[in-house]
Enzyme design. Sequence first.
Site, PDB file in Angstrom:
ATOM      1  CE  LYS A   8       0.906   1.549   4.443  1.00 54.10           C
ATOM      2  NZ  LYS A   8       1.445   2.917   4.521  1.00 54.10           N
ATOM      3  N   PRO A  92       9.533  -4.157  -0.781  1.00 55.21           N
ATOM      4  CG  PRO A  92      10.395  -2.448  -1.570  1.00 55.21           C
ATOM      5  CD  PRO A  92       9.271  -3.371  -1.496  1.00 55.21           C
ATOM      6  CB  ALA A  94      11.756  -1.757   7.552  1.00 52.74           C
ATOM      7  CB  ALA A  95       9.757  -0.147   2.465  1.00 48.52           C
ATOM      8  N   GLY A  96       7.656   1.401   4.917  1.00 48.67           N
ATOM      9  CA  GLY A  96       6.445   2.156   4.708  1.00 48.67           C
ATOM     10  C   GLY A  96       5.269   1.908   3.763  1.00 48.67           C
ATOM     11  CG  LEU A  97       6.101   0.343   0.344  1.00 48.42           C
ATOM     12  CD1 LEU A  97       7.006  -0.413  -0.581  1.00 48.42           C
ATOM     13  CD2 LEU A  97       5.309   1.354  -0.253  1.00 48.42           C
ATOM     14  CB  ALA A  98       1.503  -2.137   4.918  1.00 51.62           C
ATOM     15  CB  SER A 101       0.249  -5.244   7.830  1.00 56.78           C
ATOM     16  OG  SER A 101       1.006  -4.218   8.865  1.00 56.78           O
ATOM     17  CB  SER A 102       0.438  -6.922   2.816  1.00 59.63           C
ATOM     18  OG  SER A 102      -0.414  -7.415   1.728  1.00 59.63           O
ATOM     19  CG  ASP A 134      -0.733  -0.377   8.417  1.00 60.37           C
ATOM     20  OD1 ASP A 134      -1.187   0.594   8.862  1.00 60.37           O
ATOM     21  OD2 ASP A 134       0.728  -0.090   8.086  1.00 60.37           O
TER      22      ASP A 134
END
Length: 293
Positions: A8, A92, A94-98, A101-102, A134
């Site tokens: 995300k 990636p 620890a990238a802020g892309l969840a 969580s996904s 998330d």
Amino acid sequence: MFKRAYAKINLTLDVLGRRDDGYHEVDMVMQSIDLSDLVWLDKRPAGEVTIESTSAAIPVDERNLAVQAARCFFEHTGIAAGVHIQLEKHIPIAAGLAGGSSDAAAVLRGLNELFGTGMSLEELSQVGARIGSDVPFCMYGGTAIARGRGEKLTRIPYVLPMFAVLVHPRLFVSTAEVYQGLRPDDFTDSPASAAMVSCLAEANGQGIAPLVRNALQRVTFDMYPELRALAEKVEAVTHHPVHMSGSGPTLFCLAVTSGQAQRMYNALRGIMKDVYICRFVGAEEVVGQTAAE
């Protein structure tokens, strides 16, 4: 059983203030993109939850959110079984892309099908919320406003045929430290989500970029000046506004056509290794996968 776990980006991320429980109250518009991890699930004897990954950078034990998701599923359902998780990482870390969580959401959806438990996405989301804020969004995917700690969702039915060109610097950003670095003037009582949703409803792709904002960007850029410098370089190369997803460090530019996205990608590949072209993905694509895929 096979599932895709979609990344995300944040189209908006406003922080309303600090809560009594120590978390921050947020108001965000989140959007799934087609950058995805691949997840395979195979039944194992009761109590046996194992994982293997193509990435050596993530834990393959109880610290992994996918493992935690499987444990929560068996605890919630009371099913005496186990699972082996194979994880092919493309998002990636620890990238802020969840990504984590996904992966957890994909495991919960997959186990629900694998064991025929028939839980709704809402019930699965409630299980997932125990793992991370998330996970509920990643359970549904598509476009949504996320409030509270991020777990309270208002799903948005509008998905524009847009693209995001991502740049991922190999930099570790501590989400907890970023939130701790927020100042009172970073908070707002006028979140941008309503204007963003209106823009999506009008299918106004050109109008989205000016509305993108992230209250964490100032903190992350102050903590990591090299990321601010990279954002300035990306903007100079692409001639498009540069945004940050989550607490970073992933940066992205929005494009309204695949040709525009490809030109950005070609320009950025000259200065960065980890560059991705992604398209916006709707909830139907996220949750409508079958075992045959």
